[in-house]
Design an enzyme around this catalytic site. Structure first.
Site, PDB file in Angstrom:
ATOM      1  N   GLU A 187      38.750 -93.374 -36.313  1.00 13.15           N
ATOM      2  CA  GLU A 187      37.769 -94.450 -36.546  1.00 13.15           C
ATOM      3  C   GLU A 187      37.639 -95.285 -35.281  1.00 13.15           C
ATOM      4  O   GLU A 187      38.645 -95.647 -34.661  1.00 13.15           O
ATOM      5  CB  GLU A 187      38.234 -95.296 -37.750  1.00 13.15           C
ATOM      6  CG  GLU A 187      37.596 -96.658 -37.894  1.00 13.15           C
ATOM      7  CD  GLU A 187      36.072 -96.641 -38.033  1.00 13.15           C
ATOM      8  OE1 GLU A 187      35.536 -95.800 -38.769  1.00 13.15           O
ATOM      9  OE2 GLU A 187      35.417 -97.485 -37.383  1.00 13.15           O
ATOM     10  N   ARG A 238      31.221-104.068 -51.283  1.00 20.32           N
ATOM     11  CA  ARG A 238      31.505-102.948 -50.366  1.00 20.32           C
ATOM     12  C   ARG A 238      32.957-102.944 -49.899  1.00 20.32           C
ATOM     13  O   ARG A 238      33.594-101.899 -49.844  1.00 20.32           O
ATOM     14  CB  ARG A 238      30.601-103.048 -49.130  1.00 20.32           C
ATOM     15  CG  ARG A 238      29.246-102.496 -49.372  1.00 20.32           C
ATOM     16  CD  ARG A 238      28.377-102.671 -48.146  1.00 20.32           C
ATOM     17  NE  ARG A 238      27.078-102.102 -48.415  1.00 20.32           N
ATOM     18  CZ  ARG A 238      26.690-100.881 -48.041  1.00 20.32           C
ATOM     19  NH1 ARG A 238      27.485-100.113 -47.346  1.00 20.32           N
ATOM     20  NH2 ARG A 238      25.500-100.436 -48.349  1.00 20.32           N
ATOM     21  N   ARG A 281      20.248-110.081 -46.254  1.00 16.18           N
ATOM     22  CA  ARG A 281      21.336-109.837 -47.204  1.00 16.18           C
ATOM     23  C   ARG A 281      22.198-111.077 -47.314  1.00 16.18           C
ATOM     24  O   ARG A 281      22.441-111.758 -46.316  1.00 16.18           O
ATOM     25  CB  ARG A 281      22.233-108.700 -46.702  1.00 16.18           C
ATOM     26  CG  ARG A 281      21.607-107.354 -46.783  1.00 16.18           C
ATOM     27  CD  ARG A 281      22.447-106.373 -46.016  1.00 16.18           C
ATOM     28  NE  ARG A 281      23.063-105.401 -46.889  1.00 16.18           N
ATOM     29  CZ  ARG A 281      23.804-104.392 -46.445  1.00 16.18           C
ATOM     30  NH1 ARG A 281      24.050-104.252 -45.174  1.00 16.18           N
ATOM     31  NH2 ARG A 281      24.316-103.531 -47.289  1.00 16.18           N
ATOM     32  N   ASP A 303      25.623 -90.554 -43.308  1.00 17.55           N
ATOM     33  CA  ASP A 303      24.495 -91.103 -42.547  1.00 17.55           C
ATOM     34  C   ASP A 303      24.284 -90.392 -41.216  1.00 17.55           C
ATOM     35  O   ASP A 303      23.156 -90.317 -40.723  1.00 17.55           O
ATOM     36  CB  ASP A 303      24.705 -92.600 -42.281  1.00 17.55           C
ATOM     37  CG  ASP A 303      24.129 -93.467 -43.395  1.00 17.55           C
ATOM     38  OD1 ASP A 303      23.850 -92.928 -44.475  1.00 17.55           O
ATOM     39  OD2 ASP A 303      23.967 -94.693 -43.181  1.00 17.55           O
ATOM     40  N   ALA A 325      24.831 -94.085 -49.660  1.00 18.51           N
ATOM     41  CA  ALA A 325      26.289 -93.934 -49.739  1.00 18.51           C
ATOM     42  C   ALA A 325      26.650 -92.869 -50.783  1.00 18.51           C
ATOM     43  O   ALA A 325      27.586 -92.087 -50.591  1.00 18.51           O
ATOM     44  CB  ALA A 325      26.938 -95.274 -50.089  1.00 18.51           C
TER      45      ALA A 325
END
Ligand code: FAD
Length: 440
Positions: A41, A125, A205, A318, A331
């Site tokens: 990551e 999330r 958002r 994605d 997702a």
């Protein structure tokens, strides 16, 4: 084999490049199927944005198919609509301004998943990501590793990272999102489809404390999922965090259709948002007035790629098919990918089968996920009363959106896996990935 015999690990190792919902779901799928992997990551910790994410019935089924513990964790933390009569309701649609769909404040459509099927529910999330992270052994993860290139070697791939380090694996899966480096490797830097494109829409958002939302809107509108529809925009609200918080996503069409800023997420003051919704009705203005510090997100997606893999490197989530969020399914598609990819790699005996598995993955996943990208863009236009031949025609509008959602929700993934496995068997029998009857 007795029950005490440990299952045999596959004799190959997969590098997962990127640890969002897609990469982590894939890691869990591999772990369950005894496929060795290591996840790299780029960030220094797993992280998600402070917002809600909704999952439809197909996504829930996919979670259960990757590993039932994902679904268990999700069900523990998901927030349902507060009213028992709305358990199968995804959204109640209200007119956010006067239009052909209705007078401002009028309820004109209820989108449901059908009798006995849980409606599209929202989860924070970060909470969902924590659930996924808890299922991945920490020793299988390295942070601060931004993959820059993947090169084929005599026995697999070598990944080079931005910090100058390298890692080897039998194969790599790029789960590095809508700004994917790995996509550029797979498609080639000269391919325009290697780059994301602005879809002409952006979204504010934010999260609002539920007590404030209830004071402004009342119980029914605040505690159940609602979409406020208008011209060139729509606003979605849904309860999260066990009803303590209202999640808000407010979409707008960008008049010039361009996004020139190099940043895709920008902090906004409320004034900018108020200006954008100045000609909307009272309920929408009330919601806007509660948005303390909204972020504005430019919405990009990927043009269709002509293939999702190259040799021993494949794309997933994605990175393969970033889409707009208008049908709430990106997702979920990444989780569907994880199920098919992990199940296919579980079918092969050794690393010689990897390319065939990637090819079968590409054959079954590319059509569905690319259709999602296009139907999601079109659905966004319909929601904003810009749908070709639909506009503000209430009947056409309702039918169109119901059909788009049904297409996403009703997929039987096991059928796609069966088809992909049959393809893999065919390749094995004919002796290689290249030799196949499949036209893709
Ligand atoms: C406003 C908005 C609302 C949405 N709402 C929904 C919804 O309600 N329902 C839904 O299903 N979908 C929704 N989506 C879509 C959903 O967020 C995405 O489809 C999903 O998060 C994709 O997951 P991913 O793991 O493939 O990619 P990402 O979440 O982008 O994760 C990529 C990961 O890879 C890391 N990374 C990046 N580059 C590298 C590299 N080179 N090397 C190593 N690591 C790297 C990143 O740090 C990140 O952790 C929404 C999207 C937006 C923008």
């Amino acid at each position: 084999m007795t029950s005490s015999t440990p299952p045999k690990e596959k004799p190959f190792k997969i590098a997962i490049l990127g640890g969002g919902i897609g990469g982590l779901s894939l890691a869990i799928g591999f772990y369950k199927r005894h496929i060795p992997f290591h996840l790299y990551e780029s960030a220094h910790a797993f992280a998600e944005v402070g917002a809600g994410v909704g999952f439809g019935p197909n996504s829930l089924r996919a979670m259960g198919l990757v590993d039932p513990v994902i679904l268990e964790g999700y069900m523990k933390h998901v927030t349902h609509n507060a009213f028992p009569s709305k358990k199968s309701t995804c959204f109640d649609f209200y007119a956010g301004m006067d239009s052909g769909l209705g007078k401002e404040g009028e309820h004109f459509f209820e989108l449901t998943t059908g009798e006995g099927v849980l409606g599209m529910c929202c989860i924070h999330r970060a909470v969902f990501l924590d659930q996924l992270v808890s299922l991945v052994p920490p020793e299988t993860v390295s942070f601060g590793k931004r993959a820059v290139t993947v090169e084929e070697t005599s026995n697999g791939v070598q990944i080079k990272f931005e910090d100058g380090s390298k890692a080897s694996a039998s194969a790599a899966v790029g789960c590095d999102g809508v700004k994917s480096n790995i996509r550029k490797m797979v498609l080639g830097k000269e391919d325009p489809a290697a780059y994301p494109s602005f879809t002409g829409k952006y979204a504010y958002r934010g999260l609002i404390p539920m007590n404030k939302a209830v004071d402004m809107l009342g119980d029914e509108l605040a505690r159940n999922a609602v979409m406020w529809i208008g011209k060139q925009g729509h606003i979605l609200t849904s309860p999260v965090e066990k009803g303590e918080v209202m999640n808000v996503v407010a979409f707008k069409t960008k008049k010039d259709g361009k996004w020139d800023n190099k940043y895709w997420v920008l902090p906004q003051d409320r004034k900018g948002m108020e200006d954008d919704f100045a000609d909307w009705g009272d309920s929408v203005k009330k919601i806007v007035s509660l948005m303390e510090k909204p972020d504005v997100w430019a919405l990009f997606d990927y043009p269709p790629a002509n293939i999702y893999y190259k040799g021993r490197t494949c794309l997933s989530g994605d990175a393969a098919h970033a889409s707009t969020p208008h049908l709430g399914a990106g997702a979920g598609m990444a989780i569907e990918d994880a199920y098919i990819m992990a199940s296919l790699l579980a079918e092969i005996e050794d690393e010689k089968g990897i390319e065939g598995a990637f090819r079968a993955f590409d054959a079954v996943r590319r059509p569905r996920t690319q259709k999602l990208v296009s139907t999601s863009q079109e659905g966004g236009r319909v929601l904003d009363c810009e749908g070709k031949g639909i506009g503000e025609d209430r009947e056409k509008w309702r039918k169109d959106l119901a059909e788009r959602h049904e297409w996403i929700w009703e997929k039987k993934l096991e059928d796609d896996l069966e088809e992909a496995v049959a393809m893999l068997e065919g390749m094995k029998a004919r002796g290689g990935a290249e030799d196949t009857d499949y036209k893709i």
